[in-house]
Design a protein around this motif. Sequence first.
Motif, PDB file in Angstrom:
ATOM      1  N   ARG A  23       0.854  -1.189   0.000  1.00 44.55           N
ATOM      2  CA  ARG A  23       0.000   0.000   0.000  1.00 44.55           C
ATOM      3  C   ARG A  23       0.888   1.236   0.000  1.00 44.55           C
ATOM      4  NH1 ARG A  23      -4.918   1.553   4.234  1.00 44.55           N
ATOM      5  NH2 ARG A  23      -5.793   3.221   2.926  1.00 44.55           N
ATOM      6  N   VAL A  24       0.761   2.039  -1.034  1.00 46.21           N
ATOM      7  CA  VAL A  24       1.599   3.233  -1.161  1.00 46.21           C
ATOM      8  C   VAL A  24       0.693   4.438  -1.377  1.00 46.21           C
ATOM      9  CG1 VAL A  24       3.541   4.289  -2.356  1.00 46.21           C
ATOM     10  CG2 VAL A  24       3.428   1.802  -2.155  1.00 46.21           C
ATOM     11  N   GLU A  25       0.219   4.999  -0.290  1.00 46.41           N
ATOM     12  CA  GLU A  25      -0.570   6.222  -0.347  1.00 46.41           C
ATOM     13  C   GLU A  25       0.385   7.419  -0.421  1.00 46.41           C
ATOM     14  OE1 GLU A  25      -3.727   6.082  -0.671  1.00 46.41           O
ATOM     15  OE2 GLU A  25      -4.273   4.098   0.105  1.00 46.41           O
ATOM     16  N   ARG A  26      -0.125   8.541  -0.891  1.00 40.82           N
ATOM     17  CA  ARG A  26       0.725   9.739  -0.974  1.00 40.82           C
ATOM     18  C   ARG A  26       1.023  10.314   0.402  1.00 40.82           C
ATOM     19  NH1 ARG A  26      -2.740  10.589  -5.574  1.00 40.82           N
ATOM     20  NH2 ARG A  26      -1.548  10.531  -7.524  1.00 40.82           N
ATOM     21  N   ASP A  27       0.079  10.149   1.319  1.00 43.55           N
ATOM     22  CA  ASP A  27       0.271  10.693   2.664  1.00 43.55           C
ATOM     23  C   ASP A  27      -0.460   9.800   3.673  1.00 43.55           C
ATOM     24  OD1 ASP A  27       0.941  12.345   4.786  1.00 43.55           O
ATOM     25  OD2 ASP A  27      -0.715  13.754   4.402  1.00 43.55           O
ATOM     26  N   PRO A  28       0.276   9.114   4.556  1.00 38.08           N
ATOM     27  CA  PRO A  28       1.733   9.151   4.666  1.00 38.08           C
ATOM     28  C   PRO A  28       2.379   8.175   3.685  1.00 38.08           C
ATOM     29  CG  PRO A  28       0.841   7.768   6.395  1.00 38.08           C
ATOM     30  CD  PRO A  28      -0.345   8.309   5.641  1.00 38.08           C
ATOM     31  N   LEU A  29       3.489   8.587   3.110  1.00 37.82           N
ATOM     32  CA  LEU A  29       4.252   7.723   2.223  1.00 37.82           C
ATOM     33  C   LEU A  29       5.082   6.773   3.072  1.00 37.82           C
ATOM     34  CD1 LEU A  29       4.788   7.461  -0.883  1.00 37.82           C
ATOM     35  CD2 LEU A  29       6.872   8.801  -0.476  1.00 37.82           C
ATOM     36  N   PRO A  30       4.968   5.462   2.870  1.00 32.03           N
ATOM     37  CA  PRO A  30       5.717   4.539   3.721  1.00 32.03           C
ATOM     38  C   PRO A  30       7.216   4.607   3.460  1.00 32.03           C
ATOM     39  CG  PRO A  30       4.661   3.346   1.923  1.00 32.03           C
ATOM     40  CD  PRO A  30       4.154   4.762   1.865  1.00 32.03           C
ATOM     41  N   ARG A  72       9.576 -17.522  -7.269  1.00 28.34           N
ATOM     42  CA  ARG A  72       9.391 -16.166  -7.801  1.00 28.34           C
ATOM     43  C   ARG A  72       8.374 -15.390  -6.963  1.00 28.34           C
ATOM     44  NH1 ARG A  72       9.578 -19.322 -12.693  1.00 28.34           N
ATOM     45  NH2 ARG A  72      11.273 -18.674 -14.072  1.00 28.34           N
ATOM     46  N   LYS A  73       8.683 -14.118  -6.758  1.00 24.95           N
ATOM     47  CA  LYS A  73       7.753 -13.204  -6.091  1.00 24.95           C
ATOM     48  C   LYS A  73       7.690 -11.921  -6.887  1.00 24.95           C
ATOM     49  CE  LYS A  73       8.634 -15.077  -1.485  1.00 24.95           C
ATOM     50  NZ  LYS A  73       9.694 -16.036  -1.871  1.00 24.95           N
ATOM     51  N   ILE A  74       6.505 -11.352  -7.007  1.00 25.21           N
ATOM     52  CA  ILE A  74       6.315 -10.110  -7.744  1.00 25.21           C
ATOM     53  C   ILE A  74       5.679  -9.092  -6.805  1.00 25.21           C
ATOM     54  CG2 ILE A  74       5.107  -8.994  -9.655  1.00 25.21           C
ATOM     55  CD1 ILE A  74       5.192 -11.678 -11.127  1.00 25.21           C
ATOM     56  N   THR A  75       6.288  -7.913  -6.724  1.00 22.69           N
ATOM     57  CA  THR A  75       5.760  -6.857  -5.872  1.00 22.69           C
ATOM     58  C   THR A  75       4.996  -5.847  -6.715  1.00 22.69           C
ATOM     59  OG1 THR A  75       7.692  -7.090  -4.421  1.00 22.69           O
ATOM     60  CG2 THR A  75       6.330  -5.130  -4.134  1.00 22.69           C
ATOM     61  N   ARG A  76       3.753  -5.628  -6.333  1.00 20.12           N
ATOM     62  CA  ARG A  76       2.930  -4.602  -6.961  1.00 20.12           C
ATOM     63  C   ARG A  76       2.643  -3.512  -5.930  1.00 20.12           C
ATOM     64  NH1 ARG A  76       1.552  -9.484  -9.326  1.00 20.12           N
ATOM     65  NH2 ARG A  76       1.192  -9.386 -11.582  1.00 20.12           N
ATOM     66  N   ARG A  77       2.077  -2.410  -6.407  1.00 13.18           N
ATOM     67  CA  ARG A  77       1.709  -1.336  -5.480  1.00 13.18           C
ATOM     68  C   ARG A  77       0.293  -0.870  -5.785  1.00 13.18           C
ATOM     69  NH1 ARG A  77       4.691   4.089  -7.729  1.00 13.18           N
ATOM     70  NH2 ARG A  77       5.288   3.297  -9.768  1.00 13.18           N
ATOM     71  N   ALA A  78      -0.360  -0.372  -4.752  1.00 13.75           N
ATOM     72  CA  ALA A  78      -1.740   0.099  -4.915  1.00 13.75           C
ATOM     73  C   ALA A  78      -2.030   1.158  -3.873  1.00 13.75           C
ATOM     74  CB  ALA A  78      -2.717  -1.065  -4.775  1.00 13.75           C
ATOM     75  N   ARG A  79      -3.013   1.976  -4.169  1.00 16.97           N
ATOM     76  CA  ARG A  79      -3.502   2.955  -3.204  1.00 16.97           C
ATOM     77  C   ARG A  79      -4.978   3.180  -3.455  1.00 16.97           C
ATOM     78  NH1 ARG A  79      -0.211   6.811  -6.317  1.00 16.97           N
ATOM     79  NH2 ARG A  79      -1.593   8.109  -7.622  1.00 16.97           N
ATOM     80  N   GLY A  80      -5.628   3.803  -2.472  1.00 16.06           N
ATOM     81  CA  GLY A  80      -7.018   4.187  -2.630  1.00 16.06           C
ATOM     82  C   GLY A  80      -7.933   3.015  -2.942  1.00 16.06           C
ATOM     83  N   VAL A  81      -8.800   3.212  -3.923  1.00 18.71           N
ATOM     84  CA  VAL A  81      -9.796   2.206  -4.268  1.00 18.71           C
ATOM     85  C   VAL A  81      -9.142   0.914  -4.743  1.00 18.71           C
ATOM     86  CG1 VAL A  81     -11.681   1.652  -5.850  1.00 18.71           C
ATOM     87  CG2 VAL A  81     -11.570   3.915  -4.807  1.00 18.71           C
TER      88      VAL A  81
END
Length: 225
Positions: A23-30, A72-81
């Motif tokens: 989870r990578v929201e703009r605020d707070p940015l981890p 194998r592992k794949i990292t994705r990112r998401a925020r909000g909805v």
Amino acid sequence: MDAASPWTPPDEDEAWALSLVARVERDPLPAHTDVLVAAARAVVLLLTDERTTSPDGEFAAPVRAWRDRRIRKITRRARGVRWERTAQLAHVEARSGDAVVRAFAPHRREEVPDVLRPLQVGGLDLADPDDLVVPSPAADLLTVRLCPDVRMTTGKAAAQVGHAAQLAWEQLPADATAAWRAGGFGVRVLVGAPVAPAGERVDVRDGGFTEVPPGTVTASAAFEG
């Protein structure tokens, strides 16, 4: 893919992957390191979840199929909805600071679940604050050390510390991993060469699919307490 479908014998030409979503929201940015800690914990929480360890569990068949191949592992990112939508899929979740990472059942690389498919894979590159606090070594903490001469994005590093945590759980002495589990699978992530002698640590050698050449040692893990 139906996560509960029957297991079939491995096809080495068929790639499977475990998906991590940060989870990578703009605020707070981890913070970079917090994402890595959460990713490592999420992998082990999935491997030890009763949905994996029970023969008829929802994760059991896909985890077995995935373990029979490269991990194998794949990292994705998401925020909000888009982040909220990932809760529709069965998962485990781990936190560290402002970072939250979810781990999902492995799947064939070309059969990404619809809710994960639109999430961005590359480009996740975060920073750490100057006052980042790293826990002291302890018997119930796994120390994962990233090799200082290997440049990786946050997304790539998250996959590597996930590999390190998995190998530690599967290969390090049972008394050490039992204490680790009892303590809630705590992880500390550092940059630097491993201090544990050979035989008391696990090393991650990258497959060379992204960012680094094949065979590169990207991370090591040991119980340093």
